[in-house]
Write an enzyme that holds these catalytic residues in place. Structure first.
Site, short mmCIF file in Angstrom:
data_model
loop_
_atom_site.label_atom_id
_atom_site.label_comp_id
_atom_site.label_asym_id
_atom_site.label_seq_id
_atom_site.Cartn_x
_atom_site.Cartn_y
_atom_site.Cartn_z
N CYS A 60 0.93 14.18 4.42
CA CYS A 60 2.07 13.24 4.38
C CYS A 60 3.32 13.90 3.80
CB CYS A 60 1.75 11.95 3.62
SG CYS A 60 3.17 10.84 3.58
N CYS A 68 0.40 9.12 -2.67
CA CYS A 68 1.72 8.89 -2.08
C CYS A 68 2.25 7.53 -2.52
CB CYS A 68 1.60 8.94 -0.55
SG CYS A 68 3.15 8.59 0.30
N HIS A 111 3.29 1.08 -2.37
CA HIS A 111 4.01 0.01 -1.66
C HIS A 111 3.04 -1.02 -1.10
CE1 HIS A 111 8.03 1.60 -1.96
NE2 HIS A 111 7.72 2.75 -1.40
N SER A 150 3.63 5.39 -0.75
CA SER A 150 3.39 4.35 0.26
C SER A 150 2.15 3.51 -0.06
CB SER A 150 3.24 4.97 1.65
OG SER A 150 4.43 5.62 2.01
N HIS A 155 -3.78 8.02 2.45
CA HIS A 155 -3.47 8.51 3.80
C HIS A 155 -3.01 9.96 3.79
CE1 HIS A 155 0.37 7.15 2.15
NE2 HIS A 155 0.90 8.11 2.88
C1 CXF Z 1 4.37 5.73 5.60
C2 CXF Z 1 5.15 5.32 6.79
C3 CXF Z 1 5.01 3.86 7.05
C4 CXF Z 1 3.61 3.41 7.03
C5 CXF Z 1 2.88 3.84 5.80
C6 CXF Z 1 2.96 5.31 5.59
N1 CXF Z 1 4.48 7.10 5.55
C7 CXF Z 1 4.10 7.88 4.54
O1 CXF Z 1 3.92 7.62 3.42
ZN ZN Z 2 2.67 9.00 2.42
#
Ligand code: CXF
Ligand code: ZN
Ligand code: ZN
Length: 372
Positions: A171, A40, A45, A42, A62
């Site tokens: 997710c 993902c 990020h 994220s 996740h």
């Molecule tokens: C995110 C939402 C904010 C925290 C990290 C995960 N959701 C999915 O990728």
């Molecule tokens: Zn995610």
């Protein structure tokens, strides 16, 4: 139990494959042998520094599924051999949000960026060889061969579930599909814009189609992603928001889209402003994508917000409730009504995680998946 996992030692940083020691499960915990984990944005990020976590090192991931290997003492609901899909948002079942149909907002969510046990923020379920505690991304760490998690973060699924595809339900699927169906409140006949076709956008397109949208306009600068969106039911696919907004107006007597869903890779206020400009009076702008989380302020005209009653709605896991919606989306997938296989462009080994994220940045993946 020994494991190997992808860890960030700091942020900004890069995922590094390291040896880990994963705790035996305590009461209300299970240890899971991972089968597959989605890559993902994220987690990227977290690596880029857009989304800092409280504790480093942190083991990433996740969105995943695996097979229960050990169950903690006096722990109900799981047996070794059970298949599970993780929820990146825990659902305690007892708090105000869980008990009123909003499990995505469970109060335990406050701890997912700490990565410790919920009940003790100094207690971690993983450590490095030298004993350094390792935080778990969203309390789960699916980028590890084995992971020990709270039962609050695991959803048991049928034995014949193909986890190498169904891992996306953790997710991308709930987040994207729910952004259209739940947060966006797409209605039959609507005109919907989906801004950005990664894993989440591809699921938002499918959600909009399921909710009965007459026009689904996918927006992405990458031709392969536009083609994928069309194969998933988008009626139109364009390169930018100017084109999408014009199209939406052409379908609605000049009014604009009913719903615009922002699922770009790295969101800025400017993306929200473009979505805001594209919707009709009382239209819904759904903000699902993540960017630098310290950014403040949206450059939207306040007068338009008031006079046109446009709505800007944040969306976490697509306003879905993991315990209800992960099984529901799995049923839709098994009935052939939800496409997941088509989203998984490339599979990688854990050691190849860097290449997986390089491919994501190059725009050649809808979703990459690690197979353990
Ligand atoms: C995110 C939402 C904010 C925290 C990290 C995960 N959701 C999915 O990728
Ligand atoms: Zn995610
Ligand atoms: Zn709760």
């Amino acid at each position: 139990m020994k494991s190997r996992g992808a860890v960030l030692r700091q942020s900004p940083g890069k995922f590094e494959i390291v040896d880990l020691e994963v705790d035996d499960p305590r009461q209300n915990e299970i240890r899971v042998k991972m089968v597959a984990s989605g890559l993902c944005h994220s987690d990227d990020h977290m690596a880029s520094g857009d989304l800092p976590v409280a504790v480093y090192p942190v083991c990433g991931g996740h969105e995943g599924g695996g097979i229960v290997e050990a169950v903690g003492p006096n722990t109900k609901g799981f047996e070794p051999g059970d298949k599970v899909i993780f929820s990146f948002l825990p659902a305690c079942g007892k708090c105000r949000w869980c008990s009123t149909g909003h499990q995505n907002l469970c109060d335990l969510g406050a701890l997912v960026l700490v990565g410790s046990r919920w009940e003790d923020q100094t207690s971690f379920r993983m450590k490095l060889d030298d004993g350094t505690p390792v935080a778990q991304a969203l309390g789960i760490s699916t980028f590890s061969e084995y992971t020990t998690v709270s039962v609050d973060s695991a959803i048991k699924v049928p034995a014949d579930t193909p986890l190498e595809k169904a891992c996306l339900l953790g997710c991308a699927a709930g987040t994207g599909w729910g952004s259209a169906v739940n947060t966006g409140e797409v209605r039959p006949g609507d005109t919907v814009i989906v801004m950005g076709i990664g894993g989440i956008g591809a699921m938002a397109v499918q959600g909009a189609v399921h909710a009965g949208a007459a026009q689904v306009i996918a927006v992405d600068p990458v031709a392969f992603k536009r083609e994928t969106a069309e194969s998933l039911g988008a009626t139109h696919a364009v390169k930018d928001m100017d084109e999408a907004t014009e199209l939406a107006k052409s379908f609605t007597n000049g009014q604009g889209a009913d719903v615009a869903i922002v699922t770009v890779g790295v969101i800025t206020g400017q993306h929200v402003a473009e979505a805001f400009a594209s919707v009709r009076k009382q239209g819904n702008v759904v903000v699902t994508a993540l960017g630098n989380v310290t950014e403040v302020g949206l450059p939207v005209p306040i007068l338009e917000l008031i006079l046109f009653e446009k709505k800007i709605k944040g969306s976490l896991f697509g306003s879905s409730s993991p315990r209800a919606d992960i099984p529901k989306l799995l049923d839709l997938y098994r009935a052939g009504m939800l496409k997941l296989d088509e989203l998984i462009t490339t599979e990688y080994s854990l050691d190849d995680i860097g290449r997986g994220y390089d491919d994501m940045h190059a725009g050649t993946n809808i979703r990459g998946v690690i197979r353990f």
